[in-house]
Design a protein around this motif. Sequence first.
Motif, PDB file in Angstrom:
ATOM      1  N   VAL A  10       0.755  -1.210  -0.088  1.00 28.12           N
ATOM      2  CA  VAL A  10      -0.041   0.100  -0.045  1.00 28.12           C
ATOM      3  C   VAL A  10       0.743   1.216   0.059  1.00 28.12           C
ATOM      4  O   VAL A  10       0.663   2.306  -0.764  1.00 28.12           O
ATOM      5  N   ILE A  11       1.911   1.318   0.550  1.00 33.71           N
ATOM      6  CA  ILE A  11       2.837   2.648   0.685  1.00 33.71           C
ATOM      7  C   ILE A  11       3.515   2.680  -0.424  1.00 33.71           C
ATOM      8  O   ILE A  11       3.681   3.698  -1.130  1.00 33.71           O
ATOM      9  N   LEU A  12       3.897   1.621  -1.296  1.00 34.46           N
ATOM     10  CA  LEU A  12       4.538   1.820  -2.431  1.00 34.46           C
ATOM     11  C   LEU A  12       3.489   2.039  -3.580  1.00 34.46           C
ATOM     12  O   LEU A  12       3.913   3.056  -4.329  1.00 34.46           O
ATOM     13  N   ALA A  13       2.157   1.426  -3.575  1.00 35.46           N
ATOM     14  CA  ALA A  13       1.024   2.020  -4.449  1.00 35.46           C
ATOM     15  C   ALA A  13       0.953   3.497  -4.345  1.00 35.46           C
ATOM     16  O   ALA A  13       0.465   4.279  -5.200  1.00 35.46           O
ATOM     17  N   ALA A  14       0.950   4.042  -3.067  1.00 34.30           N
ATOM     18  CA  ALA A  14       0.408   5.194  -2.766  1.00 34.30           C
ATOM     19  C   ALA A  14       1.724   6.325  -3.156  1.00 34.30           C
ATOM     20  O   ALA A  14       1.262   7.434  -3.779  1.00 34.30           O
ATOM     21  N   PHE A  15       2.905   5.715  -3.022  1.00 34.65           N
ATOM     22  CA  PHE A  15       4.078   6.621  -3.737  1.00 34.65           C
ATOM     23  C   PHE A  15       3.921   6.748  -5.277  1.00 34.65           C
ATOM     24  O   PHE A  15       4.109   7.950  -5.647  1.00 34.65           O
ATOM     25  N   GLU A  46      -6.972  14.501 -10.381  1.00 36.36           N
ATOM     26  CA  GLU A  46      -6.145  12.969 -10.218  1.00 36.36           C
ATOM     27  C   GLU A  46      -5.764  12.441  -8.761  1.00 36.36           C
ATOM     28  O   GLU A  46      -6.015  11.177  -8.796  1.00 36.36           O
ATOM     29  N   LEU A  47      -5.160  13.438  -8.287  1.00 36.21           N
ATOM     30  CA  LEU A  47      -4.644  13.119  -7.153  1.00 36.21           C
ATOM     31  C   LEU A  47      -5.668  12.527  -6.085  1.00 36.21           C
ATOM     32  O   LEU A  47      -5.481  11.463  -5.381  1.00 36.21           O
ATOM     33  N   VAL A  48      -6.912  13.178  -6.309  1.00 43.52           N
ATOM     34  CA  VAL A  48      -8.046  12.872  -5.291  1.00 43.52           C
ATOM     35  C   VAL A  48      -8.529  11.432  -5.606  1.00 43.52           C
ATOM     36  O   VAL A  48      -8.691  10.688  -4.820  1.00 43.52           O
ATOM     37  N   PHE A  52      -8.374   7.579  -3.492  1.00 42.78           N
ATOM     38  CA  PHE A  52      -9.281   6.634  -3.111  1.00 42.78           C
ATOM     39  C   PHE A  52      -9.023   5.468  -3.724  1.00 42.78           C
ATOM     40  O   PHE A  52      -9.523   4.505  -3.044  1.00 42.78           O
ATOM     41  N   LEU A  53      -8.571   5.357  -4.766  1.00 38.87           N
ATOM     42  CA  LEU A  53      -8.026   3.805  -5.303  1.00 38.87           C
ATOM     43  C   LEU A  53      -7.068   3.465  -4.652  1.00 38.87           C
ATOM     44  O   LEU A  53      -7.418   2.081  -4.296  1.00 38.87           O
ATOM     45  N   VAL A  54      -6.073   4.118  -3.994  1.00 38.23           N
ATOM     46  CA  VAL A  54      -5.311   3.215  -3.013  1.00 38.23           C
ATOM     47  C   VAL A  54      -5.668   3.026  -1.841  1.00 38.23           C
ATOM     48  O   VAL A  54      -5.659   1.900  -1.152  1.00 38.23           O
ATOM     49  N   GLY A  55      -6.672   4.059  -1.275  1.00 43.74           N
ATOM     50  CA  GLY A  55      -7.413   3.604  -0.113  1.00 43.74           C
ATOM     51  C   GLY A  55      -8.225   2.195  -0.375  1.00 43.74           C
ATOM     52  O   GLY A  55      -8.475   1.366   0.674  1.00 43.74           O
ATOM     53  N   LEU A  82      -0.114  12.247   4.213  1.00 42.43           N
ATOM     54  CA  LEU A  82       0.795  11.689   3.756  1.00 42.43           C
ATOM     55  C   LEU A  82       0.837  11.377   2.162  1.00 42.43           C
ATOM     56  O   LEU A  82       2.094  11.685   1.475  1.00 42.43           O
ATOM     57  N   PHE A  83      -0.306  11.372   1.706  1.00 41.15           N
ATOM     58  CA  PHE A  83      -0.526  11.101   0.056  1.00 41.15           C
ATOM     59  C   PHE A  83       0.216  12.457  -0.496  1.00 41.15           C
ATOM     60  O   PHE A  83       0.797  12.291  -1.435  1.00 41.15           O
ATOM     61  N   LEU A  84      -0.229  13.577   0.004  1.00 38.57           N
ATOM     62  CA  LEU A  84       0.337  14.835  -0.590  1.00 38.57           C
ATOM     63  C   LEU A  84       1.896  15.100  -0.256  1.00 38.57           C
ATOM     64  O   LEU A  84       2.452  15.437  -1.040  1.00 38.57           O
ATOM     65  N   THR A  85       2.263  14.423   0.724  1.00 37.35           N
ATOM     66  CA  THR A  85       3.768  14.390   0.817  1.00 37.35           C
ATOM     67  C   THR A  85       4.465  13.495   0.017  1.00 37.35           C
ATOM     68  O   THR A  85       5.461  13.749  -0.699  1.00 37.35           O
ATOM     69  N   PHE A  86       3.818  12.388  -0.254  1.00 36.06           N
ATOM     70  CA  PHE A  86       4.504  11.356  -1.205  1.00 36.06           C
ATOM     71  C   PHE A  86       4.589  12.128  -2.732  1.00 36.06           C
ATOM     72  O   PHE A  86       5.269  11.871  -3.542  1.00 36.06           O
ATOM     73  N   ALA A  87       3.630  12.946  -3.010  1.00 43.50           N
ATOM     74  CA  ALA A  87       3.348  13.706  -4.301  1.00 43.50           C
ATOM     75  C   ALA A  87       4.377  14.809  -4.515  1.00 43.50           C
ATOM     76  O   ALA A  87       4.634  15.314  -5.656  1.00 43.50           O
TER      77      ALA A  87
END
Length: 102
Positions: A10-15, A46-48, A52-55, A82-87
């Motif tokens: 999940v962390i890799l997919a989120a990044f 797209e980020l939003v 939700f897809l990663v969630g 965290l998702f915004l930090t990854f972006a």
Amino acid sequence: MSLAASVWLVILAAFVAANLPFLLDRHVLGVWPLKAPKPLAVRLAELVVLYFLVGALGLALEHRAGQIAPQGWEFYAVTGALFLTFAFPGFVWRYLSKRRRG
């Protein structure tokens, strides 16, 4: 799949998902081609969607591992941050770095 492997997946997919809107300049969600480069508003939308897809992936893996834990608003605030930090690396590469054009 072990619980630790699910967490790292999940962390890799989120990044990857957080940087995808900034790496693909002429595709929406990597699927629909565009004739012109995407504006920032489309990238944020797209980020939003990708959040939700990663969630959903995380929820599916949690359901597969056992009982789903109830989450409050704090969970979504932290995972969104965290998702915004990854972006951030993708944003810097797209908008702040000086690249040669042409």
